[in-house]
Design a protein around this motif. Sequence first.
Motif, PDB file in Angstrom:
ATOM      1  N   ALA A 282      35.146  54.110  32.529  1.00 57.64           N
ATOM      2  CA  ALA A 282      34.367  53.655  31.374  1.00 57.64           C
ATOM      3  C   ALA A 282      33.869  54.838  30.558  1.00 57.64           C
ATOM      4  N   GLY A 283      33.518  55.922  31.223  1.00 58.54           N
ATOM      5  CA  GLY A 283      33.031  57.110  30.527  1.00 58.54           C
ATOM      6  C   GLY A 283      34.139  57.905  29.861  1.00 58.54           C
ATOM      7  N   LYS A 284      35.361  57.799  30.370  1.00 58.80           N
ATOM      8  CA  LYS A 284      36.473  58.603  29.851  1.00 58.80           C
ATOM      9  C   LYS A 284      37.343  57.850  28.841  1.00 58.80           C
ATOM     10  N   ALA A 285      37.476  56.537  29.003  1.00 54.67           N
ATOM     11  CA  ALA A 285      38.349  55.758  28.118  1.00 54.67           C
ATOM     12  C   ALA A 285      37.811  55.762  26.693  1.00 54.67           C
ATOM     13  N   ASP A 286      38.705  56.053  25.753  1.00 56.04           N
ATOM     14  CA  ASP A 286      38.314  56.153  24.354  1.00 56.04           C
ATOM     15  C   ASP A 286      38.437  54.802  23.660  1.00 56.04           C
ATOM     16  N   LYS A 287      37.928  54.724  22.433  1.00 57.79           N
ATOM     17  CA  LYS A 287      37.967  53.468  21.676  1.00 57.79           C
ATOM     18  C   LYS A 287      39.390  52.979  21.458  1.00 57.79           C
ATOM     19  N   ASN A 288      40.337  53.890  21.458  1.00 56.40           N
ATOM     20  CA  ASN A 288      41.725  53.538  21.194  1.00 56.40           C
ATOM     21  C   ASN A 288      42.477  53.129  22.450  1.00 56.40           C
ATOM     22  N   ASP A 289      41.869  53.318  23.623  1.00 58.41           N
ATOM     23  CA  ASP A 289      42.559  53.129  24.899  1.00 58.41           C
ATOM     24  C   ASP A 289      42.502  51.688  25.392  1.00 58.41           C
ATOM     25  N   ASP A 290      43.459  51.355  26.262  1.00 56.61           N
ATOM     26  CA  ASP A 290      43.478  50.084  26.972  1.00 56.61           C
ATOM     27  C   ASP A 290      43.245  50.349  28.451  1.00 56.61           C
ATOM     28  N   VAL A 291      42.568  49.418  29.110  1.00 54.70           N
ATOM     29  CA  VAL A 291      42.317  49.532  30.545  1.00 54.70           C
ATOM     30  C   VAL A 291      42.849  48.272  31.223  1.00 54.70           C
ATOM     31  N   ILE A 292      43.670  48.462  32.266  1.00 55.77           N
ATOM     32  CA  ILE A 292      44.202  47.356  33.056  1.00 55.77           C
ATOM     33  C   ILE A 292      43.716  47.529  34.491  1.00 55.77           C
ATOM     34  N   ILE A 293      43.096  46.487  35.029  1.00 53.76           N
ATOM     35  CA  ILE A 293      42.547  46.532  36.387  1.00 53.76           C
ATOM     36  C   ILE A 293      43.203  45.416  37.197  1.00 53.76           C
ATOM     37  N   TYR A 294      43.786  45.769  38.352  1.00 51.03           N
ATOM     38  CA  TYR A 294      44.427  44.781  39.217  1.00 51.03           C
ATOM     39  C   TYR A 294      43.741  44.779  40.574  1.00 51.03           C
ATOM     40  N   PHE A 295      43.382  43.574  41.045  1.00 51.00           N
ATOM     41  CA  PHE A 295      42.816  43.404  42.377  1.00 51.00           C
ATOM     42  C   PHE A 295      43.670  42.413  43.165  1.00 51.00           C
ATOM     43  N   SER A 296      43.915  42.720  44.424  1.00 53.80           N
ATOM     44  CA  SER A 296      44.535  41.774  45.347  1.00 53.80           C
ATOM     45  C   SER A 296      43.743  41.825  46.639  1.00 53.80           C
ATOM     46  N   ALA A 297      43.054  40.712  46.959  1.00 50.12           N
ATOM     47  CA  ALA A 297      42.182  40.712  48.132  1.00 50.12           C
ATOM     48  C   ALA A 297      41.794  39.293  48.496  1.00 50.12           C
ATOM     49  N   GLU A 298      41.276  39.148  49.726  1.00 48.73           N
ATOM     50  CA  GLU A 298      40.672  37.887  50.127  1.00 48.73           C
ATOM     51  C   GLU A 298      39.322  37.744  49.421  1.00 48.73           C
ATOM     52  N   THR A 299      38.882  36.509  49.238  1.00 44.87           N
ATOM     53  CA  THR A 299      37.596  36.283  48.574  1.00 44.87           C
ATOM     54  C   THR A 299      36.753  35.294  49.358  1.00 44.87           C
ATOM     55  N   LYS A 300      35.457  35.389  49.140  1.00 43.25           N
ATOM     56  CA  LYS A 300      34.520  34.393  49.644  1.00 43.25           C
ATOM     57  C   LYS A 300      33.488  34.131  48.569  1.00 43.25           C
ATOM     58  N   PHE A 301      32.902  32.944  48.641  1.00 44.47           N
ATOM     59  CA  PHE A 301      31.975  32.512  47.604  1.00 44.47           C
ATOM     60  C   PHE A 301      30.641  32.138  48.235  1.00 44.47           C
ATOM     61  N   ASN A 302      29.551  32.581  47.601  1.00 46.18           N
ATOM     62  CA  ASN A 302      28.220  32.108  47.985  1.00 46.18           C
ATOM     63  C   ASN A 302      27.406  31.868  46.718  1.00 46.18           C
ATOM     64  N   ASP A 303      26.111  31.750  46.854  1.00 48.72           N
ATOM     65  CA  ASP A 303      25.258  31.444  45.694  1.00 48.72           C
ATOM     66  C   ASP A 303      25.319  32.527  44.626  1.00 48.72           C
ATOM     67  N   ASP A 304      25.713  33.727  45.007  1.00 51.33           N
ATOM     68  CA  ASP A 304      25.805  34.834  44.046  1.00 51.33           C
ATOM     69  C   ASP A 304      27.174  34.918  43.380  1.00 51.33           C
ATOM     70  N   GLY A 305      28.075  33.976  43.712  1.00 47.83           N
ATOM     71  CA  GLY A 305      29.392  33.982  43.095  1.00 47.83           C
ATOM     72  C   GLY A 305      30.474  34.477  44.025  1.00 47.83           C
ATOM     73  N   ASP A 306      31.627  34.845  43.436  1.00 49.41           N
ATOM     74  CA  ASP A 306      32.776  35.321  44.211  1.00 49.41           C
ATOM     75  C   ASP A 306      32.565  36.758  44.674  1.00 49.41           C
ATOM     76  N   HIS A 307      33.163  37.062  45.860  1.00 51.38           N
ATOM     77  CA  HIS A 307      33.104  38.415  46.422  1.00 51.38           C
ATOM     78  C   HIS A 307      34.487  38.809  46.924  1.00 51.38           C
ATOM     79  N   LEU A 308      34.878  40.058  46.668  1.00 49.58           N
ATOM     80  CA  LEU A 308      36.139  40.590  47.176  1.00 49.58           C
ATOM     81  C   LEU A 308      35.915  41.233  48.541  1.00 49.58           C
ATOM     82  N   GLU A 309      36.827  40.958  49.467  1.00 50.70           N
ATOM     83  CA  GLU A 309      36.773  41.586  50.791  1.00 50.70           C
ATOM     84  C   GLU A 309      37.439  42.958  50.714  1.00 50.70           C
TER      85      GLU A 309
END
Length: 739
Positions: free
Chosen positions: A350-377
């Motif tokens: 976030a500190g390095k990416a410029d206004k012209n840049d694109d950021v792609i984030i990929y997650f693959s993980a198990e999840t669980k849900f509670n009152d605070d929402g989804d969580h990645l294992e």
Amino acid sequence: MVSQLPPNFPTESLSSGDQSKIEWFFQRYVDGYFEEYRYGHFIMAAYASVPALLTPDLLYKTWQNFNGYRWAGAPVSIHRVAVSDILLSPMCREVGLELYEMSSEIRLAFLKWLEQEGANPIWKKRELRSIAEIAAFVEEYHHLPNSALYRWGPEFSELQILEAISYTRPEQTAAILLSRLQKAAEQQQETEMMRTLDRFVKTGKRLRYLSNEDSDQSVLEFYDKHSHILEAWSELVQENSEGFVERLRKDKTLLSYLSKTGKEGIPVRISGTAAEKFKQLTKKNTWLIVAGGTSREKQNPDQQDIHLNNTTFVLESLKKHFDPDEDHLISLTDANFIKHSVLQTLVSVAGKADKNDDVIIYFSAETKFNDDGDHLECFDSDPAFGDMNGWLSAQQICTMGKSFNCNSVTMVLQIDAEGSDRWLDPANKTNLVIQSGVKNARDVKIGDKVCSLFTKELSIVLVSYGHIENIRQVFLRTLEAVQKHTPADVKARPEMIGTKEGYRRIFKTDNPSMGYLQDLLRDTGFFQFHSNGKWDAATAEALTSFARSKNFSKKESRQFYISELEHLKKIKMESAIPVWGFVFSDPEKKLPYMAEEQQSLRQLLESRKEQYAFEPVFLEDPDKAKMDKFFMDSNNRNRIQLLYLAGFDLNGDLVLKDGAFTIQDFGRIIDYQDQLDMLVLNTCRSDYFAEMSTKIGVKYAFGVKGSIDDDLAMRSGIYIMQKLLDGQHLNEIFPQYYR
């Protein structure tokens, strides 16, 4: 110190010296001679602020035409001595023989006062004249023979006219100044260039300062955009390349004004170390963050880690597609997939990416849900969900995501959870989340590796089409591919959560402004194709048609065309009458109540036509070509607000004359209808179509789960439309289903 000026007189932009000059004038000619002059001198001084420069004859003629006002209900005349008192006051200085200039800050204050008090009921009763009225007189005065014309020449009159029409026709002033600027640049007249640059910027700032809620924002935005690049250009004219690059660094949107080809616009030269800095500045980077795996306690050496396999496959695909350097590719897998490292990486990018840049984030993980929402294992998570410290929550990721200030952030989630807007801030137009919907998907083998079907198909589509199609079409292709490998009785349900702007974005392009230009040309009816972000014959033809329609006599910059198209789109959107489309399709005539349903809806709409401003359009037994024409016709472009589909179905898809109308067919033509807010599907088994339509841009959709009797379908459709026309919201019509 308390100001000795009228209530509401704007002093915020005045220096203490300028404020004291106005206070002196007010105390001397209003307070000191109230019985003789009342507010006359002060009003005349405000009128004198409209012209760029003053001559005794101009101000005297202004007095002759605007010397009356009302006080306490009675007519009052401004004393003629106000003309000389103003010119000889400290507020004005003599800049030539019988040529005077009011201080720019004092001018702005008087103009703002005129603008504000013109809307004040008290001053309306006093018949205070408007800036536009004075400006129109100043323009007319300088079109006629006058003493200043003979003394100072036609250039003086042109300057005065330009200043006057900036209040009444600001877009014309901008066009004239930009034309003069280009001519001066082509003839290398640096003094004239600097003078015109300065006048354009000052005009824009003056109009912005005087604007109110009724001002044309598109014109003001045009001045704002051009002023920024012209201020940067002035640095180059003054041989300050470093200053030019620094302005571009602070505002990357200015880069869209620059073309590398040299085929259009005005050439600029950058030399020395600034040239290398400019080269780095214009480079568009794509940041790739790939993260995933399984917790330490779940790992089994005898079993494949599907999440680890997913990240490996995605890394290989993205490397081929984006060819990133080491600094822009970050892999957090297996033992490196821990909560602290992920959050730290997001903060760093976030500190390095410029206004012209694109950021792609990929997650693959198990999840669980509670009152605070989804969580990645993560690798260090407690699988029992007892200790939460090692689990990475959606809320934590969303909070980190808010610190990004780049061109776009796209998050792809291969997780076992329902779609949610909690992963990224949905209010940010640059954010987009694509989610697998794993609960209804399968795993597949790639070589000897087991991977998730959604991850595999999305990666393949991105590599094949991500550089020439927008994200909506990429998502639909992925959906189609996943469905082909999913049992017929199971519907694949990947999710996409974003904004209309996000859906239209081309996933990988070095030239985002070209895709946006194509979007605007399509929105305004000149371009008949999907945007691909590339300059081609169809785009050139569309742009030529637009230029001819506006009588542009020469080639302009891309940013000029974008600004003009934005303005045209706004005008079209504000004046367009919405279309409500009704499609009834039963080619084999199996539905006995459909004719009655159509007739009842026609009568209902006819009975309400005085209440609502929309155009109903009915299509009966259309084929796909007719549906395409209805959606893509330039006369209907972005006008369809509601679409009602009724008829016989094939697995939930409406049957047309030549086959089923699928979600892919619908998604292909929705690029032409950016205002489609409501979809009513009055067909059997249409709940899936309704659900997926909301993933690609439709705001609200109603479908039928399972079968429905023809008679009940007719009555349900009429009921829904009647309630909508009654002004009821969906949560009132369907309280048990609305989410």
